[in-house]
Design a protein around this motif. Structure first.
Motif, PDB file in Angstrom:
ATOM      1  N   GLU A  69       0.805  -1.187   0.107  1.00  0.00           N
ATOM      2  CA  GLU A  69      -0.010   0.020  -0.039  1.00  0.00           C
ATOM      3  C   GLU A  69       0.753   1.374  -0.057  1.00  0.00           C
ATOM      4  O   GLU A  69       0.282   2.354  -0.353  1.00  0.00           O
ATOM      5  N   LYS A  70       2.196   1.346   0.489  1.00  0.00           N
ATOM      6  CA  LYS A  70       2.921   2.415   0.657  1.00  0.00           C
ATOM      7  C   LYS A  70       4.186   2.168  -0.244  1.00  0.00           C
ATOM      8  O   LYS A  70       5.290   2.206   0.345  1.00  0.00           O
ATOM      9  N   PRO A  71       4.134   1.905  -1.641  1.00  0.00           N
ATOM     10  CA  PRO A  71       5.251   1.643  -2.209  1.00  0.00           C
ATOM     11  C   PRO A  71       6.285   2.917  -2.414  1.00  0.00           C
ATOM     12  O   PRO A  71       5.854   3.941  -2.551  1.00  0.00           O
ATOM     13  N   PRO A  72       7.632   2.714  -2.720  1.00  0.00           N
ATOM     14  CA  PRO A  72       8.269   1.382  -2.457  1.00  0.00           C
ATOM     15  C   PRO A  72       8.656   1.154  -1.166  1.00  0.00           C
ATOM     16  O   PRO A  72       8.500  -0.152  -0.846  1.00  0.00           O
ATOM     17  N   PHE A  73       8.746   2.210  -0.049  1.00  0.00           N
ATOM     18  CA  PHE A  73       8.915   1.642   1.176  1.00  0.00           C
ATOM     19  C   PHE A  73       8.786   2.770   2.303  1.00  0.00           C
ATOM     20  O   PHE A  73       9.062   3.868   1.930  1.00  0.00           O
ATOM     21  N   ASP A  74       7.884   2.618   3.269  1.00  0.00           N
ATOM     22  CA  ASP A  74       7.482   3.615   4.042  1.00  0.00           C
ATOM     23  C   ASP A  74       7.589   3.237   5.591  1.00  0.00           C
ATOM     24  O   ASP A  74       6.951   2.502   6.075  1.00  0.00           O
ATOM     25  N   GLU A  75       8.579   3.618   6.255  1.00  0.00           N
ATOM     26  CA  GLU A  75       9.412   3.231   7.469  1.00  0.00           C
ATOM     27  C   GLU A  75       8.127   3.646   8.456  1.00  0.00           C
ATOM     28  O   GLU A  75       7.598   2.838   9.480  1.00  0.00           O
ATOM     29  N   LYS A  76       7.849   4.960   8.427  1.00  0.00           N
ATOM     30  CA  LYS A  76       6.566   5.406   9.282  1.00  0.00           C
ATOM     31  C   LYS A  76       5.309   4.727   9.242  1.00  0.00           C
ATOM     32  O   LYS A  76       4.630   4.503  10.488  1.00  0.00           O
ATOM     33  N   ASP A  77       5.003   4.488   8.113  1.00  0.00           N
ATOM     34  CA  ASP A  77       3.455   3.497   7.877  1.00  0.00           C
ATOM     35  C   ASP A  77       4.015   2.270   8.529  1.00  0.00           C
ATOM     36  O   ASP A  77       3.054   1.683   9.074  1.00  0.00           O
ATOM     37  N   LEU A  78       5.170   1.746   8.374  1.00  0.00           N
ATOM     38  CA  LEU A  78       5.169   0.281   8.953  1.00  0.00           C
ATOM     39  C   LEU A  78       5.448   0.430  10.449  1.00  0.00           C
ATOM     40  O   LEU A  78       4.574  -0.505  11.042  1.00  0.00           O
ATOM     41  N   ALA A  79       6.083   1.422  11.055  1.00  0.00           N
ATOM     42  CA  ALA A  79       6.176   1.379  12.579  1.00  0.00           C
ATOM     43  C   ALA A  79       4.692   1.602  13.040  1.00  0.00           C
ATOM     44  O   ALA A  79       4.393   0.699  13.957  1.00  0.00           O
ATOM     45  N   GLN A  80       3.968   2.292  12.154  1.00  0.00           N
ATOM     46  CA  GLN A  80       2.344   2.398  12.678  1.00  0.00           C
ATOM     47  C   GLN A  80       1.645   1.404  12.677  1.00  0.00           C
ATOM     48  O   GLN A  80       0.989   0.915  13.730  1.00  0.00           O
ATOM     49  N   ARG A  81       1.975   0.443  11.534  1.00  0.00           N
ATOM     50  CA  ARG A  81       1.246  -0.722  11.460  1.00  0.00           C
ATOM     51  C   ARG A  81       1.601  -1.823  12.477  1.00  0.00           C
ATOM     52  O   ARG A  81       0.792  -2.476  13.005  1.00  0.00           O
ATOM     53  N   PHE A  82       2.859  -2.005  12.751  1.00  0.00           N
ATOM     54  CA  PHE A  82       3.473  -2.766  13.754  1.00  0.00           C
ATOM     55  C   PHE A  82       2.610  -2.440  15.104  1.00  0.00           C
ATOM     56  O   PHE A  82       2.260  -3.435  15.809  1.00  0.00           O
ATOM     57  N   THR A  83       2.729  -1.163  15.249  1.00  0.00           N
ATOM     58  CA  THR A  83       2.163  -0.679  16.522  1.00  0.00           C
ATOM     59  C   THR A  83       0.854  -0.834  16.749  1.00  0.00           C
ATOM     60  O   THR A  83       0.210  -1.462  17.922  1.00  0.00           O
ATOM     61  N   THR A  84      -0.011  -0.521  15.979  1.00  0.00           N
ATOM     62  CA  THR A  84      -1.540  -1.024  15.866  1.00  0.00           C
ATOM     63  C   THR A  84      -1.796  -2.293  16.072  1.00  0.00           C
ATOM     64  O   THR A  84      -2.776  -2.549  16.833  1.00  0.00           O
ATOM     65  N   GLU A  85      -0.972  -2.921  15.247  1.00  0.00           N
ATOM     66  CA  GLU A  85      -1.307  -4.553  15.344  1.00  0.00           C
ATOM     67  C   GLU A  85      -1.182  -4.958  16.966  1.00  0.00           C
ATOM     68  O   GLU A  85      -1.877  -5.669  17.386  1.00  0.00           O
ATOM     69  N   TYR A  86      -0.084  -4.501  17.280  1.00  0.00           N
ATOM     70  CA  TYR A  86       0.229  -4.995  18.646  1.00  0.00           C
ATOM     71  C   TYR A  86      -0.894  -4.680  19.385  1.00  0.00           C
ATOM     72  O   TYR A  86      -1.300  -5.570  20.731  1.00  0.00           O
ATOM     73  N   PHE A  87      -1.203  -3.332  19.766  1.00  0.00           N
ATOM     74  CA  PHE A  87      -2.235  -2.971  20.652  1.00  0.00           C
ATOM     75  C   PHE A  87      -3.587  -3.632  20.405  1.00  0.00           C
ATOM     76  O   PHE A  87      -4.383  -3.751  21.405  1.00  0.00           O
ATOM     77  N   ASN A  88      -3.660  -3.759  19.151  1.00  0.00           N
ATOM     78  CA  ASN A  88      -5.204  -4.449  18.937  1.00  0.00           C
ATOM     79  C   ASN A  88      -5.132  -6.019  19.348  1.00  0.00           C
ATOM     80  O   ASN A  88      -6.273  -6.386  19.607  1.00  0.00           O
ATOM     81  N   ASP A  89      -3.949  -6.623  19.396  1.00  0.00           N
ATOM     82  CA  ASP A  89      -4.019  -7.933  19.437  1.00  0.00           C
ATOM     83  C   ASP A  89      -2.811  -8.525  19.996  1.00  0.00           C
ATOM     84  O   ASP A  89      -1.858  -8.903  19.461  1.00  0.00           O
TER      85      ASP A  89
END
Ligand code: R7I
Ligand code: MG
Ligand code: MG
Ligand code: MG
Length: 344
Positions: A69-89
């Motif tokens: 979804e954020k090509p080629p690479f977006d470290e802020k987006d990735l950090a956000q996704r890791f964090t959101t995923e962790y707090f959701n589950d």
């Protein structure tokens, strides 16, 4: 560069998923019995619910989604996704240290998304295998070796600032990259990995981190040489594999073991049910090693799936793995992305 087949992309994501789901049943066990494994394989058809994936797949999913979804690479987006995923589950079995990274990222007090990882373990950064266990999306998204190395490293550095941590991710990503090409001999596969890692481990930080941990310089290269020695020997015992290559939670004690397991399981292995194909054998072999079974099996499964393709993952194995439809769909999307990036 030649076109790589779709079956390898889906195979790699599915192999990684099955390795995590099946391997999670034995994570942390010192002894996994051959009898238990045979019973598990032969009763899979009768299970009521799919096996759940763990943090390995949860983070791999975030990385794949970010790459798509954020090509080629977006470290802020990735950090956000890791964090959101962790707090959701949060109950997916995350490493004990890495949750502090998510807490800091969530706090909003860090504008640089790489800083929390640098503060881990008294400023030395984590050498756990968490960067490697989730990296499979990178080699499936980028056909060029230099991009594989670059993005495996950056994606790893969000949680693993020790070079022992992110170099493990680089090595695993390279293994998937070469497996995707198919038809390589063991010698040339290991030769490529060794030559790439000699360059990776020559940099200043890799040298000083390794020496600081009393591992000596070029620790991954040394393990790859051990992998070659073990393969040349043939029937090396579980005990020798665990003693010399490792089955633990550090990247250095697990990524080379996953590579070894993939290569060893190209041929039949005593103790693994005879009717299983090479990919299934790889996953089961990793589980029999005990220790960090979900992670070693997910990493070996990613390599084996890229090499053998999804045809080696039967319906019953997929259906027993939570979220297998996503792996199939994202495999196709990554295949399209990879091929769109092939040089003319
Ligand atoms: O690497 P990480 O994400 O953990 C992955 C593992 C896999 O087995 C998953 O399946 C899950 O079970 O956890 O998480 P980290 O917390 O960064 O590292 C994992 C562990 O490695 C830590 O909890 C420590 O025990 C160890 N470790 C270290 N110990 C001492 N000094 C990692 N780095 C260090 C260190 O610098
Ligand atoms: Mg796990
Ligand atoms: Mg765990
Ligand atoms: Mg694990």
């Amino acid at each position: 560069m030649a076109l790589v087949e779709l079956r390898r992309f889906r195979g790699s994501l599915l192999g990684a998923l099955v390795g995590d789901c099946f391997g999670s049943l034995c994570e942390g066990l010192e002894n996994v019995s051959v009898e238990w494994v045979h019973r598990f394989v032969h009763t899979l058809g009768g299970r009521a619910d799919a096996l759940m994936y763990t943090d390995d797949t949860a983070m791999a999913r975030s990385l794949v989604q970010s790459l798509l979804e954020k090509p080629p690479f977006d470290e802020k987006d990735l950090a956000q996704r890791f964090t959101t995923e962790y707090f959701n589950d949060p109950d997916r079995g995350y490493g004990l240290g890495v949750v502090h990274v998510f807490e800091k990222l969530q706090s909003g007090e860090y504008c640089n998304v790489f800083t929390p990882a640098k503060e881990q373990f008294n400023g030395k950064g984590s050498y756990g295998n968490g960067a490697a266990m989730r990296v499979v999306g990178v080699p499936l998204a980028f056909p060029c070796v230099q991009d594989v190395i670059k993005y495996a490293k950056i994606s790893g550095e969000l949680t693993h600032a020790s070079s022992l941590g992110y170099n493990g991710a680089i090595l695993l990503a390279l293994a998937v990259h070469y497996a995707l090409q198919g038809n390589l001999s063991r010698e040339s596969f290991l030769g490529h990995l060794l030559s790439n890692m000699q360059e990776v481990e020559a940099d200043e930080k890799s040298r000083s981190d390794a020496v600081g941990l009393e591992l000596g310089e070029f620790p991954y290269c040394n393990k790859l040489k051990k992998v070659k020695e073990f393969l040349d020997k043939g029937n090396v015992s579980c005990k020798d594999i665990i003693d010399e290559l490792g089955n633990g939670v550090s990247a250095l004690d697990s990524v080379p073991t996953a590579i070894y397991s993939f290569l060893r399981c190209l041929d039949p292995v005593d103790d693994v049910p005879k009717e299983l194909n090479s990919l299934q054998r790889t996953v089961i072999f990793c589980i029999l090693l005990g220790g960090d079974t979900d992670t070693i099996a997910t990493m070996a499964g990613a390599i084996a799936g890229a090499y053998h393709g999804e045809d080696q993952i039967p319906e019953i194995w997929r259906k027993n793995s939570e979220g297998y439809k996503d792996a199939e769909n994202w495999g196709k999307q990554l295949w399209e992305l990879y091929n769109s990036r092939l040089p003319e």
